[in-house]
Structure formats: C-alpha cells, structure tokens
Design a protein around this motif. Structure first.
Motif, PDB file in Angstrom:
ATOM      1  N   LYS A 167      10.479 -17.537   1.244  1.00  0.00           N
ATOM      2  CA  LYS A 167      11.630 -16.753   0.811  1.00  0.00           C
ATOM      3  C   LYS A 167      12.704 -17.693   0.299  1.00  0.00           C
ATOM      4  O   LYS A 167      12.572 -18.913   0.392  1.00  0.00           O
ATOM      5  CB  LYS A 167      12.156 -15.875   1.949  1.00  0.00           C
ATOM      6  CG  LYS A 167      12.778 -16.635   3.118  1.00  0.00           C
ATOM      7  CD  LYS A 167      13.196 -15.676   4.207  1.00  0.00           C
ATOM      8  CE  LYS A 167      14.616 -15.874   4.624  1.00  0.00           C
ATOM      9  NZ  LYS A 167      15.098 -14.936   5.606  1.00  0.00           N
ATOM     10  N   TYR A 168      13.773 -17.113  -0.235  1.00  0.00           N
ATOM     11  CA  TYR A 168      14.893 -17.894  -0.749  1.00  0.00           C
ATOM     12  C   TYR A 168      16.077 -17.785   0.199  1.00  0.00           C
ATOM     13  O   TYR A 168      16.211 -16.796   0.923  1.00  0.00           O
ATOM     14  CB  TYR A 168      15.310 -17.404  -2.141  1.00  0.00           C
ATOM     15  CG  TYR A 168      14.329 -17.797  -3.218  1.00  0.00           C
ATOM     16  CD1 TYR A 168      14.374 -19.074  -3.770  1.00  0.00           C
ATOM     17  CD2 TYR A 168      13.353 -16.920  -3.650  1.00  0.00           C
ATOM     18  CE1 TYR A 168      13.467 -19.455  -4.738  1.00  0.00           C
ATOM     19  CE2 TYR A 168      12.438 -17.288  -4.625  1.00  0.00           C
ATOM     20  CZ  TYR A 168      12.502 -18.565  -5.164  1.00  0.00           C
ATOM     21  OH  TYR A 168      11.598 -18.932  -6.117  1.00  0.00           O
ATOM     22  N   THR A 188      18.662 -22.179  -2.787  1.00  0.00           N
ATOM     23  CA  THR A 188      18.897 -22.189  -4.226  1.00  0.00           C
ATOM     24  C   THR A 188      20.348 -21.846  -4.572  1.00  0.00           C
ATOM     25  O   THR A 188      20.983 -21.050  -3.868  1.00  0.00           O
ATOM     26  CB  THR A 188      17.943 -21.188  -4.919  1.00  0.00           C
ATOM     27  OG1 THR A 188      18.215 -21.179  -6.318  1.00  0.00           O
ATOM     28  CG2 THR A 188      18.090 -19.779  -4.368  1.00  0.00           C
ATOM     29  N   GLU A 194      17.387 -26.828  -6.232  1.00  0.00           N
ATOM     30  CA  GLU A 194      16.837 -26.100  -5.097  1.00  0.00           C
ATOM     31  C   GLU A 194      16.266 -27.113  -4.107  1.00  0.00           C
ATOM     32  O   GLU A 194      15.861 -28.206  -4.494  1.00  0.00           O
ATOM     33  CB  GLU A 194      15.731 -25.147  -5.562  1.00  0.00           C
ATOM     34  CG  GLU A 194      16.255 -24.019  -6.407  1.00  0.00           C
ATOM     35  CD  GLU A 194      15.187 -23.020  -6.799  1.00  0.00           C
ATOM     36  OE1 GLU A 194      13.980 -23.339  -6.673  1.00  0.00           O
ATOM     37  OE2 GLU A 194      15.555 -21.917  -7.237  1.00  0.00           O
ATOM     38  N   THR A 248      13.313 -21.698   0.360  1.00  0.00           N
ATOM     39  CA  THR A 248      13.849 -22.483  -0.741  1.00  0.00           C
ATOM     40  C   THR A 248      15.316 -22.122  -0.891  1.00  0.00           C
ATOM     41  O   THR A 248      15.655 -20.984  -1.205  1.00  0.00           O
ATOM     42  CB  THR A 248      13.083 -22.209  -2.051  1.00  0.00           C
ATOM     43  OG1 THR A 248      11.706 -22.528  -1.843  1.00  0.00           O
ATOM     44  CG2 THR A 248      13.639 -23.042  -3.193  1.00  0.00           C
ATOM     45  N   LYS A 253      18.089 -14.841  -6.686  1.00  0.00           N
ATOM     46  CA  LYS A 253      16.785 -15.063  -6.053  1.00  0.00           C
ATOM     47  C   LYS A 253      16.756 -14.584  -4.607  1.00  0.00           C
ATOM     48  O   LYS A 253      15.727 -14.150  -4.126  1.00  0.00           O
ATOM     49  CB  LYS A 253      16.402 -16.542  -6.118  1.00  0.00           C
ATOM     50  CG  LYS A 253      16.027 -16.986  -7.511  1.00  0.00           C
ATOM     51  CD  LYS A 253      15.540 -18.416  -7.495  1.00  0.00           C
ATOM     52  CE  LYS A 253      15.080 -18.849  -8.874  1.00  0.00           C
ATOM     53  NZ  LYS A 253      14.583 -20.227  -8.862  1.00  0.00           N
ATOM     54  N   TYR A 254      17.870 -14.697  -3.893  1.00  0.00           N
ATOM     55  CA  TYR A 254      17.857 -14.266  -2.493  1.00  0.00           C
ATOM     56  C   TYR A 254      18.637 -12.985  -2.257  1.00  0.00           C
ATOM     57  O   TYR A 254      18.447 -12.311  -1.266  1.00  0.00           O
ATOM     58  CB  TYR A 254      18.360 -15.360  -1.541  1.00  0.00           C
ATOM     59  CG  TYR A 254      19.757 -15.861  -1.805  1.00  0.00           C
ATOM     60  CD1 TYR A 254      20.870 -15.191  -1.322  1.00  0.00           C
ATOM     61  CD2 TYR A 254      19.971 -17.043  -2.506  1.00  0.00           C
ATOM     62  CE1 TYR A 254      22.150 -15.653  -1.556  1.00  0.00           C
ATOM     63  CE2 TYR A 254      21.255 -17.519  -2.734  1.00  0.00           C
ATOM     64  CZ  TYR A 254      22.336 -16.824  -2.252  1.00  0.00           C
ATOM     65  OH  TYR A 254      23.609 -17.289  -2.486  1.00  0.00           O
ATOM     66  N   GLN A 264      16.233  -9.874  -2.323  1.00  0.00           N
ATOM     67  CA  GLN A 264      14.994  -9.936  -1.557  1.00  0.00           C
ATOM     68  C   GLN A 264      14.870  -8.763  -0.626  1.00  0.00           C
ATOM     69  O   GLN A 264      15.866  -8.221  -0.145  1.00  0.00           O
ATOM     70  CB  GLN A 264      14.967 -11.215  -0.694  1.00  0.00           C
ATOM     71  CG  GLN A 264      14.612 -12.447  -1.428  1.00  0.00           C
ATOM     72  CD  GLN A 264      14.552 -13.638  -0.486  1.00  0.00           C
ATOM     73  OE1 GLN A 264      13.677 -14.419  -0.627  1.00  0.00           O
ATOM     74  NE2 GLN A 264      15.460 -13.790   0.441  1.00  0.00           N
TER      75      GLN A 264
END
Length: 129
Positions: free
Chosen positions: A74-75, A114, A99, A112, A119-120, A123
């Motif tokens: 996951k981010y 970032t 990242e 990760t 990106k997160y 989620q």
C-alpha cells in the motif's frame, strides 16, 4: 529540483511558531511530524520500541498497518515516515520528490511512502480490504 528535508536528532524542538510556519512552510509539515514522533517516543516507549523493531504501527497519518491485507502493499504519507523516524530517534531524512518503500517487520506489508497524495488518499481503507 527536489527538496531534501534533513534535521539531526540533536536539534532542539522548535517553539513559538505559527500554524502556517509549522504546516505550510517548504518542508510541508514534515519537521513538525518528526518532532511529534520524538515527543511520542518519550511518552510511549512501547510504541517507539515497535518502530525500532521495524514495525509500521498505525499512527495519525496514512502508512501504518495493523494487519496483513490481501494485497500485500500500500501507499503511505511522507508525514507518517517523518513521524516514524522521530519515534525511532533518527535524524529526519526525507526527499520531497522521491518515494521510499519499507516493509513492516510484523505484518510483512510493504508500504511505499510517496509525495503523491492521490496514491494513498483514495486507497481502500484497511477495514474494507
């Protein structure tokens, strides 16, 4: 040009700054997150020990893991990474343009961290996975 945010663990905690200075300066609030991590390490030694053991516990920012998910990666937010470094008693050392991936020693989840919020932010939440 990317910005590298670095402060040594020997640097005293800052005082007397405004909310804007803490959260909206060039460091994007990473120094404040790291300082909070340092303070929490003193108040919650068990949490600090988990971080030192390579765990990525749930904190106030996206990036922590409480259990393994079907998708083993996951981010997370750079703010989480900054707080985690503070909890570990480490220097703050984050590049705002890169990242960085870590694997939780307890759950084996790969996170990760970032600078890209998209990106997160969108989620699937841990509880829903």
């Amino acid at each position: 040009m990317t910005q590298h945010v670095h402060r040594t663990i020997a640097t005293p905690l800052r005082t007397g700054l405004t909310r804007t200075q803490l959260w909206e300066a060039a460091d994007k609030g990473l120094i404040k997150c790291w300082e909070i991590g340092r303070q929490r390490a003193a108040r919650f030694p068990d949490l600090a020990q988990k971080c030192l053991a390579g765990e990525l516990p749930v904190l106030g920012w996206k990036g922590g893991v409480s259990r393994s998910l079907k998708k083993n990666e996951k981010y997370g937010s750079l703010k989480y990474l900054a707080q985690w470094q503070g909890l570990r008693g480490e220097d703050l050392d984050i590049d705002l343009g890169e990242e960085r991936a870590l694997t939780c020693s307890r759950t084996k989840m790969r996170v990760t961290f970032t600078p890209d919020r998209t990106k997160y932010f969108n989620q699937v939440a841990e509880a829903e996975a």
